[in-house]
Motif scaffolding. Sequence first.
Motif, PDB file in Angstrom:
ATOM      1  N   ALA A  41     -15.697  35.975   1.537  1.00 45.58           N
ATOM      2  CA  ALA A  41     -14.259  35.530   1.155  1.00 45.58           C
ATOM      3  C   ALA A  41     -13.598  34.599   1.288  1.00 45.58           C
ATOM      4  O   ALA A  41     -12.894  34.089   0.179  1.00 45.58           O
ATOM      5  N   GLY A  42     -13.527  34.021   2.366  1.00 45.57           N
ATOM      6  CA  GLY A  42     -12.894  32.771   2.583  1.00 45.57           C
ATOM      7  C   GLY A  42     -13.605  31.455   3.046  1.00 45.57           C
ATOM      8  O   GLY A  42     -12.829  30.422   3.235  1.00 45.57           O
ATOM      9  N   GLY A  43     -15.003  31.435   2.979  1.00 43.34           N
ATOM     10  CA  GLY A  43     -15.582  30.328   3.327  1.00 43.34           C
ATOM     11  C   GLY A  43     -15.734  30.206   4.922  1.00 43.34           C
ATOM     12  O   GLY A  43     -15.276  30.798   5.477  1.00 43.34           O
ATOM     13  N   ARG A  44     -15.999  28.956   5.194  1.00 45.91           N
ATOM     14  CA  ARG A  44     -16.275  28.386   6.494  1.00 45.91           C
ATOM     15  C   ARG A  44     -14.897  28.466   7.490  1.00 45.91           C
ATOM     16  O   ARG A  44     -14.930  29.010   8.594  1.00 45.91           O
ATOM     17  N   PRO A  45     -13.572  28.128   6.767  1.00 43.61           N
ATOM     18  CA  PRO A  45     -12.622  28.085   7.581  1.00 43.61           C
ATOM     19  C   PRO A  45     -12.395  29.668   8.163  1.00 43.61           C
ATOM     20  O   PRO A  45     -11.842  29.927   9.317  1.00 43.61           O
ATOM     21  N   ALA A  46     -12.517  30.623   7.146  1.00 45.63           N
ATOM     22  CA  ALA A  46     -12.169  32.160   7.512  1.00 45.63           C
ATOM     23  C   ALA A  46     -13.147  32.849   8.451  1.00 45.63           C
ATOM     24  O   ALA A  46     -12.981  33.243   9.488  1.00 45.63           O
ATOM     25  N   LEU A  47     -14.566  32.120   8.481  1.00 49.02           N
ATOM     26  CA  LEU A  47     -15.395  32.504   9.300  1.00 49.02           C
ATOM     27  C   LEU A  47     -14.958  32.049  10.856  1.00 49.02           C
ATOM     28  O   LEU A  47     -15.276  32.794  11.760  1.00 49.02           O
ATOM     29  N   LEU A  51     -14.204  34.328  14.111  1.00 49.89           N
ATOM     30  CA  LEU A  51     -15.246  34.411  15.363  1.00 49.89           C
ATOM     31  C   LEU A  51     -14.109  33.962  16.279  1.00 49.89           C
ATOM     32  O   LEU A  51     -14.282  34.632  17.609  1.00 49.89           O
ATOM     33  N   ARG A  52     -13.396  33.159  16.261  1.00 49.56           N
ATOM     34  CA  ARG A  52     -12.339  32.720  17.512  1.00 49.56           C
ATOM     35  C   ARG A  52     -11.263  33.951  17.719  1.00 49.56           C
ATOM     36  O   ARG A  52     -11.253  34.123  18.925  1.00 49.56           O
ATOM     37  N   ARG A  53     -10.813  34.655  16.624  1.00 49.69           N
ATOM     38  CA  ARG A  53      -9.993  35.857  17.032  1.00 49.69           C
ATOM     39  C   ARG A  53     -10.852  36.902  17.692  1.00 49.69           C
ATOM     40  O   ARG A  53     -10.278  37.797  18.417  1.00 49.69           O
ATOM     41  N   ALA A  56     -16.043  36.203  19.401  1.00 46.44           N
ATOM     42  CA  ALA A  56     -17.595  36.247  19.203  1.00 46.44           C
ATOM     43  C   ALA A  56     -18.264  35.156  18.906  1.00 46.44           C
ATOM     44  O   ALA A  56     -17.651  33.999  18.773  1.00 46.44           O
ATOM     45  N   ARG A  57     -19.482  34.901  19.412  1.00 48.60           N
ATOM     46  CA  ARG A  57     -20.361  33.698  19.256  1.00 48.60           C
ATOM     47  C   ARG A  57     -20.898  33.553  17.828  1.00 48.60           C
ATOM     48  O   ARG A  57     -20.876  34.427  17.192  1.00 48.60           O
ATOM     49  N   SER A  58     -20.995  32.320  17.346  1.00 49.88           N
ATOM     50  CA  SER A  58     -21.476  32.001  16.219  1.00 49.88           C
ATOM     51  C   SER A  58     -22.941  32.318  16.150  1.00 49.88           C
ATOM     52  O   SER A  58     -23.954  32.077  16.951  1.00 49.88           O
ATOM     53  N   PHE A  59     -23.292  33.200  15.103  1.00 46.70           N
ATOM     54  CA  PHE A  59     -24.797  33.481  14.876  1.00 46.70           C
ATOM     55  C   PHE A  59     -25.383  32.824  13.675  1.00 46.70           C
ATOM     56  O   PHE A  59     -26.515  33.205  13.360  1.00 46.70           O
ATOM     57  N   LEU A  60     -24.681  31.940  12.823  1.00 48.08           N
ATOM     58  CA  LEU A  60     -25.111  31.389  11.514  1.00 48.08           C
ATOM     59  C   LEU A  60     -25.252  29.964  12.013  1.00 48.08           C
ATOM     60  O   LEU A  60     -24.386  29.429  12.224  1.00 48.08           O
ATOM     61  N   SER A  61     -26.355  29.442  11.423  1.00 49.82           N
ATOM     62  CA  SER A  61     -26.508  27.677  11.534  1.00 49.82           C
ATOM     63  C   SER A  61     -25.780  27.412  10.279  1.00 49.82           C
ATOM     64  O   SER A  61     -25.679  28.129   9.218  1.00 49.82           O
ATOM     65  N   GLU A  62     -25.559  26.068  10.101  1.00 45.01           N
ATOM     66  CA  GLU A  62     -25.165  25.272   8.787  1.00 45.01           C
ATOM     67  C   GLU A  62     -25.938  25.710   7.568  1.00 45.01           C
ATOM     68  O   GLU A  62     -25.525  25.969   6.527  1.00 45.01           O
ATOM     69  N   PRO A  63     -27.486  25.610   7.805  1.00 44.24           N
ATOM     70  CA  PRO A  63     -28.223  25.904   6.365  1.00 44.24           C
ATOM     71  C   PRO A  63     -27.953  27.175   6.063  1.00 44.24           C
ATOM     72  O   PRO A  63     -27.904  27.387   4.849  1.00 44.24           O
ATOM     73  N   GLU A  64     -28.022  28.176   7.000  1.00 42.34           N
ATOM     74  CA  GLU A  64     -27.648  29.561   6.714  1.00 42.34           C
ATOM     75  C   GLU A  64     -26.398  29.963   5.889  1.00 42.34           C
ATOM     76  O   GLU A  64     -26.357  30.379   4.953  1.00 42.34           O
ATOM     77  N   ILE A  65     -25.325  29.234   6.396  1.00 41.47           N
ATOM     78  CA  ILE A  65     -24.092  29.353   5.688  1.00 41.47           C
ATOM     79  C   ILE A  65     -24.141  28.578   4.526  1.00 41.47           C
ATOM     80  O   ILE A  65     -23.616  29.478   3.321  1.00 41.47           O
ATOM     81  N   GLN A  66     -24.620  27.498   4.164  1.00 42.03           N
ATOM     82  CA  GLN A  66     -24.778  26.952   2.860  1.00 42.03           C
ATOM     83  C   GLN A  66     -25.321  27.882   1.982  1.00 42.03           C
ATOM     84  O   GLN A  66     -25.148  27.974   0.651  1.00 42.03           O
TER      85      GLN A  66
END
Length: 384
Positions: A41-47, A51-53, A56-66
């Motif tokens: 819905a909101g891209g990388r900033p929303a993700l 996660l910060r709110r 939670a730990r990040s579970f996606l790598s940059e190639p996966e996000i792209q």
Amino acid sequence: MANPSQCLSDALLGGYRRAREVSSSQAYREVQRLALEELIAGGRPALRAFLRREKARSFLSEPEIQTILQAVVPPPRANESSAAGDQTRSSSLTSSSLTYFPEQYEAKPPVLELGWPAFSSGSFWGPSQVEMHFQPSFGDAVYPCKEAVRRLIRSAKQVIALVMDFFTDIDIFSDLLEACQKREVKVYILLDQVLFPYFLKMTRDLGVDLQQEKFLRVRNITGKTFYTRSGAKLVGKAREKFMLVDALRVATGSYSFTWTDGQLSSSNILILSGPAVEHFERRFRILYAQSKLANTKMSLAHKNTQFGQFFRKVKPSNELCRRNTFRMDFLYLRAFAGNVKDKQTFLRVSRDTQYESNIVIKVPTLLTKRNNSVFIRTQKSIRW
């Protein structure tokens, strides 16, 4: 009474089952599903904010996000969704499967219209055999994976069932065409839906019309589909790779039917026979029932943004460009200055310096006009 090996196997399997039961409870996490919806819905900033709110730990790598952002299918428009809803209600007023299970419907699955070998209850009995091929190889075979696949295709007598993600190797496709046209072997091909246009382009470059092939059927498959609450969906890729030959042998591994995998990449192929083939035979029939008819008339002239995720887009750095430009300017300037310096040195030496040498250069005579008469001056010699 069980022998020690059976007891050991049961003990190992029991530990595996207990570990599997423990790990299965962690397979689904609600926070990851919500984070994925925030990304869509909101891209990388929303993700990152989610996660910060949620701490939670990040579970996606940059190639996966792209890849996820490029593969998202937006929700249908209002008029399209209303038309689809009217068609659904008119077709079945009492059915609820389309409401809770969007991918399940009452249409009959496609049949293997070219035929399929008939098996009895003991068709897959017998000793299991495994043949392994790795490349790059240092033995007699230079390209063992590709050669093993081509040998299997040439040995087929009834049917070839292929599931592949990327298929652009013209040699393997030519072998399949030969099996269809000359030996009348039935060939079923299931390809990833996103990568199918590359296969279609290869067939058009070879002058092959898929609809005119009598014993060849090509269909598309996808991975799992993730639906969001906003209506957008994310379609996964089909990464399975195996080829059934007469439903008695199967080849599977990391090798894709491309030139780069056959010539450059490190890959492997396993050729199995025996009871293990039954699982692949059942899996192919399931995938074929879930497949969709491939659009062989699609236009390949327009640019499709979905294919960009399979190629690495390298953008040159501005600093690197400036550095290279300055370096080339410096080289040109130095070469020009060196040429000028050499010319000046040659002229000065020729004019002011005389060297004793046995080499004599004859300078052509100069012609001058004086009172409409021509006088020829004597030749001068310059010693080097």
